[in-house]
Design a protein around this motif. Structure first.
Motif, PDB file in Angstrom:
ATOM      1  N   LYS A   1      32.246 -23.637  79.623  1.00 20.08           N
ATOM      2  CA  LYS A   1      31.321 -22.144  79.903  1.00 20.08           C
ATOM      3  C   LYS A   1      31.442 -21.874  81.255  1.00 20.08           C
ATOM      4  O   LYS A   1      31.375 -20.586  81.447  1.00 20.08           O
ATOM      5  CB  LYS A   1      29.899 -22.394  79.336  1.00 20.08           C
ATOM      6  CG  LYS A   1      29.757 -22.748  77.927  1.00 20.08           C
ATOM      7  CD  LYS A   1      30.049 -21.347  77.163  1.00 20.08           C
ATOM      8  CE  LYS A   1      29.757 -21.445  75.778  1.00 20.08           C
ATOM      9  NZ  LYS A   1      30.088 -20.039  75.052  1.00 20.08           N
TER      10      LYS A   1
ATOM     11  N   LEU B   1      34.641 -19.981  82.159  1.00 23.33           N
ATOM     12  CA  LEU B   1      34.676 -18.729  81.505  1.00 23.33           C
ATOM     13  C   LEU B   1      33.850 -17.682  82.150  1.00 23.33           C
ATOM     14  O   LEU B   1      34.358 -16.673  82.310  1.00 23.33           O
ATOM     15  CB  LEU B   1      34.247 -18.940  79.864  1.00 23.33           C
ATOM     16  CG  LEU B   1      35.128 -19.256  78.739  1.00 23.33           C
ATOM     17  CD1 LEU B   1      34.565 -19.416  77.650  1.00 23.33           C
ATOM     18  CD2 LEU B   1      36.153 -18.153  79.041  1.00 23.33           C
ATOM     19  N   TRP B   2      32.567 -18.217  82.676  1.00 23.87           N
ATOM     20  CA  TRP B   2      31.786 -17.327  83.257  1.00 23.87           C
ATOM     21  C   TRP B   2      32.319 -17.054  84.724  1.00 23.87           C
ATOM     22  O   TRP B   2      32.323 -15.900  85.323  1.00 23.87           O
ATOM     23  CB  TRP B   2      30.492 -18.088  83.751  1.00 23.87           C
ATOM     24  CG  TRP B   2      29.314 -17.417  84.633  1.00 23.87           C
ATOM     25  CD1 TRP B   2      28.631 -16.272  84.053  1.00 23.87           C
ATOM     26  CD2 TRP B   2      28.958 -17.653  85.811  1.00 23.87           C
ATOM     27  NE1 TRP B   2      28.042 -15.682  85.264  1.00 23.87           N
ATOM     28  CE2 TRP B   2      28.217 -16.703  86.294  1.00 23.87           C
ATOM     29  CE3 TRP B   2      29.479 -18.604  86.859  1.00 23.87           C
ATOM     30  CZ2 TRP B   2      27.700 -16.417  87.647  1.00 23.87           C
ATOM     31  CZ3 TRP B   2      28.986 -18.720  88.033  1.00 23.87           C
ATOM     32  CH2 TRP B   2      28.107 -17.527  88.640  1.00 23.87           C
ATOM     33  N   MET B   3      33.028 -17.977  85.705  1.00 22.97           N
ATOM     34  CA  MET B   3      33.654 -17.671  86.718  1.00 22.97           C
ATOM     35  C   MET B   3      34.995 -16.931  86.627  1.00 22.97           C
ATOM     36  O   MET B   3      35.090 -16.085  87.479  1.00 22.97           O
ATOM     37  CB  MET B   3      34.093 -19.087  87.409  1.00 22.97           C
ATOM     38  CG  MET B   3      32.958 -19.726  87.986  1.00 22.97           C
ATOM     39  SD  MET B   3      33.358 -21.310  88.567  1.00 22.97           S
ATOM     40  CE  MET B   3      34.330 -21.220  89.937  1.00 22.97           C
ATOM     41  N   PHE B   4      35.700 -17.374  85.492  1.00 20.04           N
ATOM     42  CA  PHE B   4      37.035 -16.573  85.811  1.00 20.04           C
ATOM     43  C   PHE B   4      37.104 -15.384  84.611  1.00 20.04           C
ATOM     44  O   PHE B   4      38.357 -14.765  84.383  1.00 20.04           O
ATOM     45  CB  PHE B   4      38.235 -17.316  85.464  1.00 20.04           C
ATOM     46  CG  PHE B   4      38.133 -18.353  86.825  1.00 20.04           C
ATOM     47  CD1 PHE B   4      38.497 -17.753  88.118  1.00 20.04           C
ATOM     48  CD2 PHE B   4      37.891 -19.795  86.384  1.00 20.04           C
ATOM     49  CE1 PHE B   4      38.487 -18.827  89.109  1.00 20.04           C
ATOM     50  CE2 PHE B   4      37.869 -20.877  87.723  1.00 20.04           C
ATOM     51  CZ  PHE B   4      38.100 -20.006  89.046  1.00 20.04           C
ATOM     52  N   GLY B   5      36.120 -15.365  83.919  1.00 20.44           N
ATOM     53  CA  GLY B   5      36.057 -14.190  82.827  1.00 20.44           C
ATOM     54  C   GLY B   5      36.646 -14.643  81.630  1.00 20.44           C
ATOM     55  O   GLY B   5      37.276 -14.079  80.574  1.00 20.44           O
TER      56      GLY B   5
END
Length: 75
Positions: A68, A71-75
């Protein structure tokens, strides 16, 4: 005058004697093994099972959390 050395080399035991000694030492060590009682075996197995479950939960949580985060950092 120098004296000739009188040391005698110790004869190395042949292969079969060494294998026999090895087997004897294994049997001697196995006689020292203490077999657990049924109750001890059950509780140790339960402790290992619980530890493995906790470790699995920890690794799953780390995998989910870091996934997660990525996904939050790199989209």
């Amino acid at each position: 005058m120098a004296k000739a050395s009188t040391t005698v080399k110790a004869k190395k035991p042949n292969v079969f004697m060494r294998i026999g000694l090895f087997i004897k030492q294994i049997i001697d060590e196995l006689r020292k093994v203490v077999t657990p009682t049924a109750k001890e075996l059950f509780f140790w197995s339960l402790a290992v099972f619980i530890f493995v479950l906790l470790l699995m939960a920890f690794v799953t949580g780390m995998d989910f959390g870091l996934g997660k985060l990525m996904l939050w950092m790199f989209g």
